[in-house]
Write a protein that holds these residues in place. Structure first.
Motif, PDB file in Angstrom:
ATOM      1  N   LEU A   7       0.852  -1.184   0.000  1.00  8.75           N
ATOM      2  CA  LEU A   7       0.000   0.000   0.000  1.00  8.75           C
ATOM      3  C   LEU A   7       0.889   1.234   0.000  1.00  8.75           C
ATOM      4  O   LEU A   7       1.353   1.679   1.049  1.00  8.75           O
ATOM      5  N   GLY A   8       1.163   1.763  -1.178  1.00 12.75           N
ATOM      6  CA  GLY A   8       1.956   2.972  -1.271  1.00 12.75           C
ATOM      7  C   GLY A   8       3.429   2.702  -1.450  1.00 12.75           C
ATOM      8  O   GLY A   8       3.894   1.553  -1.424  1.00 12.75           O
ATOM      9  N   PRO A   9       4.196   3.772  -1.631  1.00  7.63           N
ATOM     10  CA  PRO A   9       5.609   3.637  -2.007  1.00  7.63           C
ATOM     11  C   PRO A   9       6.577   3.409  -0.854  1.00  7.63           C
ATOM     12  O   PRO A   9       7.760   3.206  -1.096  1.00  7.63           O
ATOM     13  N   ASP A  10       6.096   3.432   0.392  1.00 11.66           N
ATOM     14  CA  ASP A  10       7.029   3.360   1.517  1.00 11.66           C
ATOM     15  C   ASP A  10       7.210   1.952   2.067  1.00 11.66           C
ATOM     16  O   ASP A  10       7.824   1.765   3.118  1.00 11.66           O
ATOM     17  N   GLY A  11       6.666   0.937   1.389  1.00 16.63           N
ATOM     18  CA  GLY A  11       6.869  -0.445   1.814  1.00 16.63           C
ATOM     19  C   GLY A  11       5.806  -1.000   2.731  1.00 16.63           C
ATOM     20  O   GLY A  11       5.860  -2.178   3.102  1.00 16.63           O
ATOM     21  N   LEU A  12       4.812  -0.194   3.117  1.00 16.05           N
ATOM     22  CA  LEU A  12       3.734  -0.684   3.964  1.00 16.05           C
ATOM     23  C   LEU A  12       2.956  -1.777   3.242  1.00 16.05           C
ATOM     24  O   LEU A  12       2.600  -1.644   2.073  1.00 16.05           O
ATOM     25  N   THR A  13       2.692  -2.889   3.934  1.00 14.81           N
ATOM     26  CA  THR A  13       1.847  -3.946   3.391  1.00 14.81           C
ATOM     27  C   THR A  13       0.684  -4.210   4.337  1.00 14.81           C
ATOM     28  O   THR A  13       0.808  -4.051   5.561  1.00 14.81           O
ATOM     29  N   GLY A 168       4.343  12.514  -3.421  1.00 13.93           N
ATOM     30  CA  GLY A 168       4.050  12.150  -2.045  1.00 13.93           C
ATOM     31  C   GLY A 168       2.742  11.426  -1.846  1.00 13.93           C
ATOM     32  O   GLY A 168       2.458  10.950  -0.737  1.00 13.93           O
ATOM     33  N   LEU A 169       1.930  11.327  -2.894  1.00 13.61           N
ATOM     34  CA  LEU A 169       0.645  10.624  -2.787  1.00 13.61           C
ATOM     35  C   LEU A 169       0.887   9.151  -2.468  1.00 13.61           C
ATOM     36  O   LEU A 169       1.621   8.466  -3.178  1.00 13.61           O
ATOM     37  N   ALA A 170       0.258   8.664  -1.405  1.00 12.21           N
ATOM     38  CA  ALA A 170       0.437   7.263  -1.004  1.00 12.21           C
ATOM     39  C   ALA A 170      -0.637   6.353  -1.570  1.00 12.21           C
ATOM     40  O   ALA A 170      -0.372   5.189  -1.868  1.00 12.21           O
ATOM     41  N   SER A 171      -1.866   6.869  -1.710  1.00  7.78           N
ATOM     42  CA  SER A 171      -2.962   5.984  -2.087  1.00  7.78           C
ATOM     43  C   SER A 171      -4.081   6.737  -2.780  1.00  7.78           C
ATOM     44  O   SER A 171      -4.257   7.944  -2.590  1.00  7.78           O
ATOM     45  N   LEU A 172      -4.838   5.991  -3.564  1.00  9.14           N
ATOM     46  CA  LEU A 172      -6.089   6.459  -4.136  1.00  9.14           C
ATOM     47  C   LEU A 172      -7.182   5.490  -3.715  1.00  9.14           C
ATOM     48  O   LEU A 172      -7.013   4.274  -3.814  1.00  9.14           O
ATOM     49  N   GLN A 173      -8.299   6.037  -3.252  1.00 11.66           N
ATOM     50  CA  GLN A 173      -9.450   5.207  -2.943  1.00 11.66           C
ATOM     51  C   GLN A 173     -10.500   5.430  -4.028  1.00 11.66           C
ATOM     52  O   GLN A 173     -10.881   6.565  -4.316  1.00 11.66           O
ATOM     53  N   VAL A 174     -10.952   4.330  -4.648  1.00 14.24           N
ATOM     54  CA  VAL A 174     -11.849   4.424  -5.791  1.00 14.24           C
ATOM     55  C   VAL A 174     -13.011   3.453  -5.645  1.00 14.24           C
ATOM     56  O   VAL A 174     -12.922   2.452  -4.933  1.00 14.24           O
ATOM     57  N   ASP A 193       2.632   2.652 -11.924  1.00 16.58           N
ATOM     58  CA  ASP A 193       3.888   3.304 -12.301  1.00 16.58           C
ATOM     59  C   ASP A 193       4.405   4.201 -11.183  1.00 16.58           C
ATOM     60  O   ASP A 193       5.625   4.315 -10.986  1.00 16.58           O
ATOM     61  N   ARG A 194       3.484   4.820 -10.443  1.00 19.86           N
ATOM     62  CA  ARG A 194       3.875   5.730  -9.355  1.00 19.86           C
ATOM     63  C   ARG A 194       3.974   5.019  -8.015  1.00 19.86           C
ATOM     64  O   ARG A 194       4.252   5.648  -7.001  1.00 19.86           O
ATOM     65  N   LYS A 195       3.718   3.714  -7.992  1.00 22.36           N
ATOM     66  CA  LYS A 195       3.712   2.918  -6.754  1.00 22.36           C
ATOM     67  C   LYS A 195       2.686   3.459  -5.748  1.00 22.36           C
ATOM     68  O   LYS A 195       2.903   3.422  -4.531  1.00 22.36           O
ATOM     69  N   VAL A 196       1.599   3.958  -6.267  1.00 24.06           N
ATOM     70  CA  VAL A 196       0.509   4.472  -5.430  1.00 24.06           C
ATOM     71  C   VAL A 196      -0.467   3.335  -5.153  1.00 24.06           C
ATOM     72  O   VAL A 196      -0.893   2.625  -6.075  1.00 24.06           O
ATOM     73  N   GLY A 197      -0.831   3.143  -3.901  1.00 24.03           N
ATOM     74  CA  GLY A 197      -1.750   2.078  -3.535  1.00 24.03           C
ATOM     75  C   GLY A 197      -3.160   2.356  -4.005  1.00 24.03           C
ATOM     76  O   GLY A 197      -3.579   3.515  -4.118  1.00 24.03           O
TER      77      GLY A 197
END
Length: 328
Positions: A7-13, A168-174, A193-197
């Motif tokens: 979930l996102g680019p910082d390695g959070l799962t 800096g965007l970590a996630s999109l909720q859709v 491509d942006r590693k956005v969750g």
């Protein structure tokens, strides 16, 4: 055991099925009952759920307070709580540095935490996002340590693409489900491509894809499936995926005929979403503990066969795509 996804680019799962907590603030099919909310949250954690999504506007803060009571004193350090801001007392034109800070501080108090794991803009106007100031203010809150990550809950692919231009965007909720397939075509590749969750809300289209709503079903006056059926209070796409109810039920009947033996329609609908690798977590709601268990069971379902995907795509093209109302 559920698979964990990034979930996102910082390695959070997080485990691939979470819990959406709109229902925990009331305003769906049941009266607000915090005892049931606490049981629902406990059932989710016992079932392996570690991602909880809420918003400051759900039940005017009741959902956040309920989660805060549940988490108080717990040692489950791997539970990720995501909330949202930008509707309560701010929408449609009250977006300032001060209003976002105040909303964040109120969420911190209700959730009883020192920093928010993830805060998301809550379906704010497209033009507000285009101006970009709200993202700068979220970055400031992150730098101050009040939030760990920030993202956005959006109504349309267009809005998602606006957000993806922000560093800096970590996630999109859709909104993404069998009746709302457009994000997979246009948004998911850019997010990857942006590693956005990608956080998927309304996976069962307000219950249509749960297989239990019929033409005889009625809803309480304070249930959004009654008062927002045609978008009277907020985006019509948040209710029944933007379909008129009669058309949605007719499309559901087409889907029901395709459910494999030994599987419920809800399990098939959730598995369909999970079969998209760009999805980080899906957040079906639950107003009762047994609904949580049924949702989590979908993680054990095998990937759907290719021919079933083709048939479901055919239902979407013939009965749904051209009839969705609201931003999409």
């Amino acid at each position: 055991m559920m698979q964990r996804r990034q979930l996102g680019p910082d390695g959070l799962t997080v485990p691939e099925i979470g819990l959406g907590c709109w229902q925990l603030g009331g305003g769906w099919s049941n009266d607000w009952n915090d005892d049931i909310a606490q049981q629902t949250l406990q059932t989710a954690i016992d079932a392996g759920v570690r991602f909880i999504d809420t918003a400051d506007v759900y039940g005017d803060g009741a959902s956040e307070r309920s989660i805060g009571r549940f988490l108080a004193g717990r040692k489950d350090a791997d539970i990720v709580v995501a909330t949202k801001l930008g509707r309560a007392g701010i929408y449609p034109d009250g977006y300032t540095r001060a209003s976002l800070r105040e909303a964040t501080q109120r969420s911190l108090e209700r959730l009883q935490v020192d920093a928010l794991d993830l805060t998301q803009l809550h379906c704010v106007p497209t033009e507000v996002m285009r101006q970009g100031h709200v993202f700068d203010w979220l970055r400031e809150l992150q730098q101050e340590g009040l939030i760990k990550r920030w993202g956005a809950s959006v109504e349309s692919v267009e809005e998602g693409l606006v957000c993806l231009a922000q560093d800096g965007l970590a996630s999109l909720q859709v909104i993404f489900n069998i009746f709302r397939q457009k994000p997979a075509e246009e948004l998911f590749p850019r997010a990857a491509d942006r590693k956005v969750g990608i956080i998927v809300r309304l996976p069962l289209a307000s219950g249509l894809l749960g297989g239990k709503i019929t033409r005889a079903t009625t809803f309480r006056d304070d249930d959004h499936r009654n008062f927002n059926r045609d978008g009277a209070m907020f985006n019509v796409g948040e209710t029944f995926a933007g379909l008129e109810l009669e058309r949605g039920i007719a499309a559901t009947e087409q889907v029901a005929a395709l459910v494999p033996a030994g599987m419920t329609m809800a399990q098939m609908a959730l598995r369909w979403i999970l079969d998209h690798p760009q999805v980080s977590v899906v957040i079906p709601g639950a107003s009762r503990p047994e609904q949580v268990r049924a949702n989590v069971d979908a993680a054990a379902v095998q990937p759907l066969p290719a021919d079933l995907y083709e048939k479901l795509a055919g239902v979407y093209r013939a009965h749904v795509r051209d009839f969705i109302r609201g931003p999409y």
